[in-house]
Scaffold this motif. Structure first.
Motif, PDB file in Angstrom:
ATOM      1  N   LEU A 148       9.449  13.892  15.610  1.00 34.78           N
ATOM      2  CA  LEU A 148       8.907  13.504  17.165  1.00 34.78           C
ATOM      3  C   LEU A 148       8.066  11.881  18.021  1.00 34.78           C
ATOM      4  N   PHE A 183      11.303  13.310  24.093  1.00 33.77           N
ATOM      5  CA  PHE A 183       9.961  14.068  24.335  1.00 33.77           C
ATOM      6  C   PHE A 183       8.335  12.618  25.003  1.00 33.77           C
ATOM      7  N   VAL A 211       4.688  12.525  23.587  1.00 34.70           N
ATOM      8  CA  VAL A 211       3.897  13.566  22.503  1.00 34.70           C
ATOM      9  C   VAL A 211       2.755  12.536  22.475  1.00 34.70           C
ATOM     10  N   THR A 244       1.194  12.328  17.956  1.00 39.42           N
ATOM     11  CA  THR A 244       2.930  12.827  16.555  1.00 39.42           C
ATOM     12  C   THR A 244       2.008  13.196  15.816  1.00 39.42           C
ATOM     13  N   VAL A 253       6.751  19.827  23.830  1.00 41.93           N
ATOM     14  CA  VAL A 253       7.003  17.804  23.709  1.00 41.93           C
ATOM     15  C   VAL A 253       7.885  17.561  24.648  1.00 41.93           C
TER      16      VAL A 253
END
Lengths: 195, 195
Positions: free
Chosen positions: B138, B147, B149, B152, B193
């Motif tokens: 991630l 992504f 996020v 994470t 994500v």
């Protein structure tokens, strides 16, 4: 005697349920005896049977009580707005409710195997009704054109598992408040179902 | 004697572990005796102690074995491509691996409370290493700009809970194949994500 028993049962009944919940969560249903539960609330083992026919009835009552309470409260939390608002309310409610009841959540999952078949069916029917509430929100959002959910049943199970997972790691003394956690999860769920 | 025991232990050891796994998953760790495990594999209770010092060691070995295997196989499945490809591989691997091992998954969650504190720490360290693998993917995707996020660690826990939840409801005879389920989950994780 009946009157005396009745006049205390509104206090003793909940205390028995709390004791059973704690002991089942700590040691597992199979390892806990009615004698232990009775001793935990200061009753003779025989007196416990005035309140519950057996240990299986106690387990069933804990599980159905948990799910009926969940259903009633989630209906109130959800309201009647557009699908996205109802989904946000569902997510925030689900996390707050489950974080307040880690023992109930643990037992609801772990002790399913110890329910007799017709009791298992009762519990599953209640769980299904709760899942159906979320699935109805997802279907409504799809109809409104705000959600893109190819399989509403699978998305329902995925979202519930994601949210309930919070109970396995959340600690009140940790780096995030319960509200902050709920905000992060709502953001993820929102994206998961977004059109 | 030592030679005879050694020459069978590569067969008997795994059979004991399989029997313990089945019995723990069915009845719970606390409710299963060493005598039951021995009887399941056709040994005298005393002979079982040639293979394992006690029931706690057996539980620890089942849990660490499960997590070490998970770590080794996930590393191979994940490969070294860009973050999105590694995430897809992680999702599909995690679902397939866990659907093949429902008893291990059930025990890994349910019997944590029955591990002695230093054993619990060992199991938690392995579980953390697995979570760290997903968190690294991630973080890599965030660095690549593919992504979005915000946290994470929380996203890692959310995705793992969502994926592992499949084991609680999936049935091979159901309406969806394991591959179809994995495809639906990959689609949801990808959106969760996405930047």
């Amino acid at each position: 005697m009946a009157r005396t028993q009745g006049s205390h049962s509104h206090v003793t009944g909940p205390r028995i349920r709390q004791a059973a919940l704690r002991l089942f969560a700590r040691h597992g249903y199979a390892a806990v005896s009615m004698r232990q539960i009775a001793s935990e609330v200061g009753l003779q083992a025989g007196a416990l049977y005035n309140y519950t026919p057996d240990k299986q009835a106690l387990l069933l009552s804990l599980m159905t009580g948990h799910l009926e309470d969940l259903l009633a409260r989630s209906a109130r939390a959800e309201g009647t707005g557009p699908a996205e608002a109802r989904l946000e309310a569902f997510v925030r409610f689900h996390i707050a409710y489950h974080l307040d009841r880690p023992d109930e959540v643990f037992i609801a999952y772990m002790e399913l195997r110890n329910l007799e078949p017709d009791h298992f069916a009762q519990v599953e029917a209640l769980r299904r009704r709760y899942e159906d509430r979320l699935e109805a929100i997802l279907a409504a959002g799809r109809d409104e054109g705000v959600f893109d959910v190819p399989d509403t049943k699978i998305a329902t199970l995925a979202v519930i598992a994601m949210l309930t997972g919070v109970t396995t790691w959340y600690r009140p003394a940790g780096r995030l408040s319960a509200d902050a956690v709920a905000g992060l999860y709502w953001d993820m769920v929102r994206k998961t179902v977004a059109a």
